[in-house]
Design a protein around this motif. Structure first.
Motif, PDB file in Angstrom:
ATOM      1  N   LYS A 183      -2.548 -56.962  45.407  1.00 51.95           N
ATOM      2  CA  LYS A 183      -3.753 -57.229  46.208  1.00 51.95           C
ATOM      3  C   LYS A 183      -4.803 -56.213  45.811  1.00 51.95           C
ATOM      4  CE  LYS A 183      -1.773 -59.273  50.348  1.00 51.95           C
ATOM      5  NZ  LYS A 183      -0.935 -58.954  51.498  1.00 51.95           N
ATOM      6  N   SER A 201     -10.223 -49.060  48.759  1.00 51.16           N
ATOM      7  CA  SER A 201     -10.339 -47.754  49.412  1.00 51.16           C
ATOM      8  C   SER A 201      -9.047 -46.969  49.519  1.00 51.16           C
ATOM      9  CB  SER A 201     -10.896 -47.941  50.826  1.00 51.16           C
ATOM     10  OG  SER A 201     -12.203 -48.451  50.752  1.00 51.16           O
ATOM     11  N   LEU A 202      -7.938 -47.634  49.409  1.00 47.09           N
ATOM     12  CA  LEU A 202      -6.661 -46.946  49.626  1.00 47.09           C
ATOM     13  C   LEU A 202      -5.992 -46.618  48.294  1.00 47.09           C
ATOM     14  CD1 LEU A 202      -4.551 -46.047  51.816  1.00 47.09           C
ATOM     15  CD2 LEU A 202      -3.457 -48.275  51.455  1.00 47.09           C
ATOM     16  N   THR A 203      -5.752 -45.339  48.069  1.00 42.62           N
ATOM     17  CA  THR A 203      -4.968 -44.925  46.903  1.00 42.62           C
ATOM     18  C   THR A 203      -3.525 -44.758  47.352  1.00 42.62           C
ATOM     19  OG1 THR A 203      -6.826 -43.826  45.851  1.00 42.62           O
ATOM     20  CG2 THR A 203      -4.643 -43.072  45.200  1.00 42.62           C
ATOM     21  N   PHE A 244      -0.336 -41.757  50.593  1.00 38.34           N
ATOM     22  CA  PHE A 244      -1.521 -42.563  50.901  1.00 38.34           C
ATOM     23  C   PHE A 244      -2.745 -41.661  51.067  1.00 38.34           C
ATOM     24  CE2 PHE A 244       2.217 -44.723  52.550  1.00 38.34           C
ATOM     25  CZ  PHE A 244       2.063 -46.011  52.042  1.00 38.34           C
ATOM     26  N   SER A 245      -3.845 -42.051  50.448  1.00 36.41           N
ATOM     27  CA  SER A 245      -5.046 -41.216  50.543  1.00 36.41           C
ATOM     28  C   SER A 245      -6.299 -42.081  50.436  1.00 36.41           C
ATOM     29  CB  SER A 245      -5.040 -40.191  49.401  1.00 36.41           C
ATOM     30  OG  SER A 245      -6.279 -39.519  49.316  1.00 36.41           O
ATOM     31  N   ASP A 254      -8.764 -40.767  48.960  1.00 32.17           N
ATOM     32  CA  ASP A 254      -9.284 -40.233  47.696  1.00 32.17           C
ATOM     33  C   ASP A 254     -10.821 -40.144  47.730  1.00 32.17           C
ATOM     34  OD1 ASP A 254      -9.498 -39.351  45.112  1.00 32.17           O
ATOM     35  OD2 ASP A 254      -9.060 -41.277  44.172  1.00 32.17           O
ATOM     36  N   MET A 255     -11.312 -39.358  48.652  1.00 29.43           N
ATOM     37  CA  MET A 255     -12.764 -39.240  48.855  1.00 29.43           C
ATOM     38  C   MET A 255     -13.481 -38.755  47.589  1.00 29.43           C
ATOM     39  SD  MET A 255     -13.844 -39.963  52.012  1.00 29.43           S
ATOM     40  CE  MET A 255     -15.025 -38.795  52.696  1.00 29.43           C
ATOM     41  N   LYS A 294     -14.930 -46.161  54.413  1.00 35.30           N
ATOM     42  CA  LYS A 294     -13.839 -46.135  53.449  1.00 35.30           C
ATOM     43  C   LYS A 294     -12.496 -45.992  54.172  1.00 35.30           C
ATOM     44  CE  LYS A 294     -12.649 -44.423  48.925  1.00 35.30           C
ATOM     45  NZ  LYS A 294     -12.771 -43.444  47.863  1.00 35.30           N
ATOM     46  N   GLU A 315     -11.541 -49.258  55.816  1.00 39.48           N
ATOM     47  CA  GLU A 315     -11.058 -50.216  54.832  1.00 39.48           C
ATOM     48  C   GLU A 315      -9.659 -49.832  54.328  1.00 39.48           C
ATOM     49  OE1 GLU A 315     -13.698 -52.669  51.742  1.00 39.48           O
ATOM     50  OE2 GLU A 315     -13.493 -50.550  51.250  1.00 39.48           O
ATOM     51  N   ALA A 316      -9.442 -48.529  54.168  1.00 39.02           N
ATOM     52  CA  ALA A 316      -8.128 -48.069  53.704  1.00 39.02           C
ATOM     53  C   ALA A 316      -7.050 -48.434  54.718  1.00 39.02           C
ATOM     54  CB  ALA A 316      -8.151 -46.567  53.461  1.00 39.02           C
ATOM     55  N   GLU A 354      -6.421 -52.116  54.458  1.00 35.06           N
ATOM     56  CA  GLU A 354      -5.633 -52.441  53.256  1.00 35.06           C
ATOM     57  C   GLU A 354      -4.163 -52.053  53.437  1.00 35.06           C
ATOM     58  OE1 GLU A 354      -9.369 -51.987  50.078  1.00 35.06           O
ATOM     59  OE2 GLU A 354      -7.822 -50.433  50.131  1.00 35.06           O
ATOM     60  N   ALA A 355      -3.943 -50.889  54.032  1.00 29.18           N
ATOM     61  CA  ALA A 355      -2.551 -50.456  54.270  1.00 29.18           C
ATOM     62  C   ALA A 355      -1.851 -51.459  55.171  1.00 29.18           C
ATOM     63  CB  ALA A 355      -2.537 -49.069  54.909  1.00 29.18           C
ATOM     64  N   GLU A 368      -2.624 -54.675  55.630  1.00 30.24           N
ATOM     65  CA  GLU A 368      -2.428 -55.971  54.967  1.00 30.24           C
ATOM     66  C   GLU A 368      -1.280 -55.940  53.966  1.00 30.24           C
ATOM     67  OE1 GLU A 368      -6.347 -56.928  53.627  1.00 30.24           O
ATOM     68  OE2 GLU A 368      -6.978 -57.491  55.674  1.00 30.24           O
ATOM     69  N   ILE A 369      -1.124 -54.839  53.271  1.00 32.81           N
ATOM     70  CA  ILE A 369      -0.060 -54.766  52.274  1.00 32.81           C
ATOM     71  C   ILE A 369       1.307 -54.533  52.918  1.00 32.81           C
ATOM     72  CG2 ILE A 369       0.805 -53.463  50.272  1.00 32.81           C
ATOM     73  CD1 ILE A 369      -2.166 -52.834  49.620  1.00 32.81           C
ATOM     74  N   PHE A 370       1.362 -53.619  53.898  1.00 33.36           N
ATOM     75  CA  PHE A 370       2.673 -53.161  54.363  1.00 33.36           C
ATOM     76  C   PHE A 370       3.063 -53.623  55.774  1.00 33.36           C
ATOM     77  CE2 PHE A 370       1.159 -49.961  51.271  1.00 33.36           C
ATOM     78  CZ  PHE A 370       2.204 -49.999  50.378  1.00 33.36           C
TER      79      PHE A 370
END
Lengths: 460, 543
Positions: free
Chosen positions: A11, A15-17, B115-116, B118-119, B131, B134-135, B138-139, B141-143
């Motif tokens: 996906k 923003s997420l690393t 997980f970061s 990463d600013m 940011k 959104e992070a 995203e976390a 939605e993925i996990f």
């Protein structure tokens, strides 16, 4: 499964690393500073930065890594860190008596806008820097670039604040070392000496982070580039900077400041990158390439020809830093291996361009990305979609390697769970032999472990 | 160093202290003098601690973030911990503490991930809240994790991103538990501030969310045990055998679901007082659950602690079972001590670590006849040295005042009158609650107590005392070993362990025996050292 939540389904992430293939600038600055003789690195920020960087370097080298910190509190974060740094400089020279303090900033001191030039001037005016001692510094905001940028910035700081031109040129060249192991720096010196080159290598962490056990602790071990040599680098006739991401900026600064012309090469990893390095060295130092070097090259090529069948077509995934990855990819290609996936958290469009040049002709299916979004989670997802025969990267790769049953070659920073990298080089032709030996061990051990009994072979 | 031959007493260390301080600039000397105390267990002595580290002095200490994310929240497996900041903070806390966890074959476990946000510089200039939002999305939605924690780092605090507001917003949007921690590295003076902030956050956002009775006759929370090298696994087995339900552990081998249920326990047993006493205090204030200090480092300490827990429940069968376990386990302990002690007796150790380990590990060394000549904490407070009796006399300075104290009110719906009554009745019988005597009363006369030791002080101490072993952390490990003195890492156990409980004690005795008696130290001087002719020849050809 160790990374049980990683799936094939990629996906887009903005923003997420997840599982980064880089860390932040200051640790690189700290490592570079250790390559100056009699130097105490100093972290201008919260205590945690210094503690984390010292821990990471200590775990990687299994050696003392000394550094001091400005120990910011909430107050210093509001009012500025000037008094902390001046106090630190005074305390360090009084208590620990280094020749030089190498200060790097952190995201904290950068965000509040501490001006290191001004603070160090103030320390000097206040008599806090003893006669004959030095304070050098560089800006290493953690929110720009990566650990490689931090290394580069500290090396540039050495040039900016120490190199001087007297107008009289030395019959000597500068070798500016990229971020490599002390073993690699030692190997570069061995090769250069073998060629009869007259040189100053900086930074030089050999005999600093690989010090022998003698029963007595030396806070400043015998290694490291000396301050007089760093100052005199401005008088040397040319510079050869190896590892562009980590050294090219310093070479440019030295040219601008002291008119020392330079060449920047890739790290001498593998056959062709080492060829180019040796030829540049020969040209700049005005020395010939001796038979001994040619023979070393021959041994490396010989082993590749002998072991071709185990290497040909093997799919490899790599993560790490541009300076290592680029020549390593070239080396793998020269051995007819297939570097199919490459990620690096270190940004820079040049990496992508260089990898395109290398990979498109023979491995057009290769996926590679650096900078934003290029993390180990993405690399793992690529591997989940189509597997590889070998994984190369720092210790964090072991989680992927175990989950996916991939032979794993540790290269890069940090290596936290094995030793040897600080003692045995991967640079030069001899380093190439070591990389090749390790790759072959991994591939052949897997074959030995997994072949059926009738197929099990003694001679390979 | 040696002890006085006649009395076997440690020497008075005032010369050493003077020599140490002489090197310092006068202001530094004045400040450090209050953190070096020649111990006398018979009298009350004050030691300066939990104050700012002097810039440039070379300290062991880390930051607030390390204490919050690394120590307290790090060991919990079903939460995604997003570090809001530049990449380094999350990178360095990625798998670098040895918190083991057992998620089973398919349980949620994010501990191997990093997980970061990463600013980048533009985020620092324009703000990073979007940011972060959104992070988190995203976390999720993925996990699809059970919970998400958000950790603020130095630049985040400075630019004013509100991690709490973003967390609240995203909690609403995603309908899972999401909460933030203002644990910027510059807060407080050490990791300790981060422990407090983490305790507050878990208590506010997690503890008490689930009122389901965890079941069982005896319900216990284990506080301040982080499952380094599998310590918690050892202890869990004892509790299981005793028939005790371990409701939650803060935070070794833990899950968020356990924390949610923690207020349903009957007793809190506190292992690391420094890092977790806040939760114990808050659970008592809010729910009436009493707490006791226990220690599972050391065989005797383990036996005492198990007995103390059993005694609390006032159940004959439980007490008998406890004695049975102790008797059984002590066989191996005693046999090992008998063997090891012949090689370790009388040796000297020093320890500079943590906020309770420098105290606890003295027990283990003592059991094999080794004496602690000097010890100190990295981030302890005065109560960890001198005992909780000094709590009221500790001055709150500017650095501590910035760490929030939660205002806890009694939860009438979940209040344990029965436990309050039990506490009173047991206290009448001499059973001690909410007590911690600290490290100094347990140390020998003339031993040297040092808070937040510097590298310079470590060097002088080694020269003066010539210890047989030192316990500290990774940053000290190879420095001290270069002196030819073995260093035992007491944060990571040198990748060994477990060291808790009876099994752990046996492991520790054997590991220390190996370290202080290994032959390699004898090989440091080369055989030609005393043959000058050989040395001269070699030097000639080498250069």
């Amino acid at each position: 499964m160790l990374l049980r939540h990683t799936t094939k389904d990629i996906k887009e992430r903005k923003s997420l690393t997840i599982n980064p293939a880089k860390t932040c600038q200051p640790v690189g600055a700290m490592y570079a500073a250790l390559g100056i003789h009699g130097c105490l690195p100093h972290s201008h920020g919260s205590q945690g930065c210094c503690s984390y960087h010292r821990s990471a370097l200590t775990r990687h080298y299994k050696e003392p890594i000394m550094a001091a910190t400005s120990s910011f509190t909430e107050g210093s974060s509001v009012f500025g860190g000037q008094s902390n740094l001046i106090q630190a400089i005074d305390n360090i020279f009084t208590i620990y008596e280094p020749e030089v303090i190498a200060v790097h900033s952190t995201c904290l001191s950068e965000t509040i806008g501490d001006d290191l030039t001004q603070i160090v001037e103030k320390a000097r005016d206040g008599g806090k820097i003893p006669e004959g001692k030095h304070v050098i510094f560089c800006n290493t905001p953690s929110y720009i670039g990566s650990h490689v940028t931090g290394y580069s910035n500290m090396v540039s700081g050495m040039v900016k604040l120490l190199s001087k031109s007297t107008g009289v040129t030395n019959d000597k060249i500068n070798l500016i070392s990229g971020w490599v192991e002390p073993s690699d720096m030692r190997e570069v010196k061995r090769m250069a000496n073998l060629m009869g080159a007259n040189f100053t290598l900086f930074p030089d962490t050999s005999d600093v982070v690989d010090a022998p056990q003698t029963g007595s602790y030396e806070m400043y071990p015998k290694g490291g580039t000396t301050i007089p040599d760093l100052i005199a680098s401005g008088d040397n006739k040319a510079t050869l900077a190896f590892g562009k991401w980590a050294t090219e900026d310093a070479a440019i600064k030295l040219e601008n400041k002291c008119k020392v012309p330079f060449e920047a090469t890739e790290l001498p990893i593998g056959v062709r990158a080492t060829d180019r390095f040796i030829m540049e060295l020969s040209k700049l130092a005005e020395v010939g390439i001796p038979e001994a070097i040619t023979a070393e090259r021959g041994r490396l090529v010989d082993m590749i020809t002998d072991m071709q069948q185990y290497l040909h077509g093997k799919r490899v995934a790599l993560f790490g830093d541009p300076d290592q990855l680029i020549p390593l990819v070239e080396f793998l290609l020269d051995m007819n291996m297939k570097p199919v996936y490459i990620v690096s958290g270190t940004p820079g469009k040049k990496m992508h361009k260089r990898l395109e040049e290398l990979l498109l002709p023979t491995v057009p299916e290769a996926k590679f990305q650096n900078g934003k979004g290029a993390d180990m989670y993405l690399l793992h997802q690529w591997i989940k979609n189509e597997g590889v025969d070998l994984l190369i990267g720092n210790s964090y790769g072991k989680y992927i390697a175990r989950d996916e049953n991939i032979p794993f070659l540790r290269m890069g920073f940090p290596i936290l769970d094995r030793v040897g990298h600080s003692y045995f080089p991967t640079l030069g032709y001899m380093g190439g032999l070591r990389i090749l030996e390790k790759i072959l061990d991994l591939i052949m051990d897997k074959q030995d472990l997994e072949s059926s009994e009738p197929e099990f072979e003694l001679v390979m | 160093m040696s002890t006085d031959n006649k009395t076997n007493m440690f020497p008075d260390s005032s010369d050493l202290i003077e020599e140490i301080l002489n090197k310092y600039p006068s202001k530094v000397a004045k400040k450090r003098a209050k953190s070096l105390v020649t111990n006398d267990p018979e009298i009350d002595q004050e030691i300066q601690s939990n104050i700012r580290t002097i810039p440039g002095i070379i300290t062991q200490r880390g930051c607030c973030y390390a204490g919050c994310k690394g120590v307290i929240l790090g060991p919990t497996r079903d939460i995604i911990n997003i570090v809001h900041g530049p990449i380094g903070c999350s990178f360095y806390a990625w798998l670098t503490r040895r918190n083991q966890t057992d998620a089973g074959p398919d349980g949620e476990n994010y501990m191997n991930y990093c997980f970061s946000t990463d600013m980048q510089d533009t985020n620092i200039v324009f703000g990073g809240e979007k940011k972060l939002e959104e992070a988190i999305r995203e976390a999720y939605e993925i996990f699809k994790p059970h919970s998400i924690g958000v950790f603020s780092t130095c630049p985040i605090g400075l630019i004013g991103d509100d991690v709490h507001a973003v967390s609240r917003k995203m909690k609403e949007e995603l309908d899972i538990n999401i909460f933030g921690f203002s644990c910027e590295g510059y807060k407080g003076v050490s990791q300790s501030a981060g422990h407090h902030i983490a305790n507050n956050g878990i208590f506010k956002h997690v503890v008490g969310l689930n009122n389901t009775d965890p079941g069982g006759k005896f319900k216990l929370n284990l506080l301040g045990e982080y499952n380094i090298g599998g310590d918690s696994f050892v202890l869990e087995k004892y509790f299981e055998e005793m028939g005790i339900t371990l409701v939650s552990t803060f935070s070794g081998n833990s899950t968020m679901s356990q924390f949610e249920n923690a207020h349903m326990a009957d007793l809190n047993a506190v292992m690391c007082h420094r890092s977790i006493n806040y939760i114990a205090e808050m659970l008592e204030k809010k729910h009436g659950i009493p707490w006791i200090k226990i220690n599972f480092i050391g065989a005797d300490a383990t036996a005492k602690s198990l007995r103390k827990i059993a005694k609390y429940f006032e159940d004959e069968e439980l007490m008998a079972k406890t004695e049975e376990i102790i008797a059984r386990e002590m066989l191996e302990v005693q046999a090992t001590i008998e063997d090891v002690k012949s090689r370790t007796e009388g040796k000297l150790c020093m320890m500079y670590v943590g906020g309770s380990r420098a105290h606890h590990y003295q027990e283990l060394f003592g059991e094999i006849g080794m004496r602690t000549i000097s010890a100190g904490y990295e981030f302890g407070h005065r109560d960890d040295y001198e005992g909780r009796k000094v709590l009221d006399s500790i001055k709150i300075d500017a650095d501590s005042r910035n760490i929030e104290e939660l205002d806890i009110v009694k939860d009438e719906a979940n209040w344990r009158d029965d436990l309050v009554a039990k506490k009173t009745s047991l206290e009448d019988k001499g059973y001690g609650f909410s007590e911690y005597e600290g490290m100094m009363p347990d140390m020998e006369k003339n031993s040297l107590v040092i808070d937040d030791i510097s590298h310079w002080e470590t060097e002088k101490l080694i020269e003066y005392y010539k210890p047989d072993i030192i316990g500290a952390g990774i940053k000290e490990k190879y420095v001290i070993q270069k002196y030819g003195v073995p260093l035992k890492q007491l944060h990571s156990y040198d990748y060994g362990g477990p060291y808790a409980g009876f099994k752990g004690a046996v492991n520790f005795y054997n590991d220390i025996d190996k370290m202080v008696n290994t032959k390699i130290w004898g090989l440091i001087p080369p055989p030609w050292k005393n043959e000058p002719e050989l040395v001269a020849k070699m030097a000639d050809t080498a250069y």
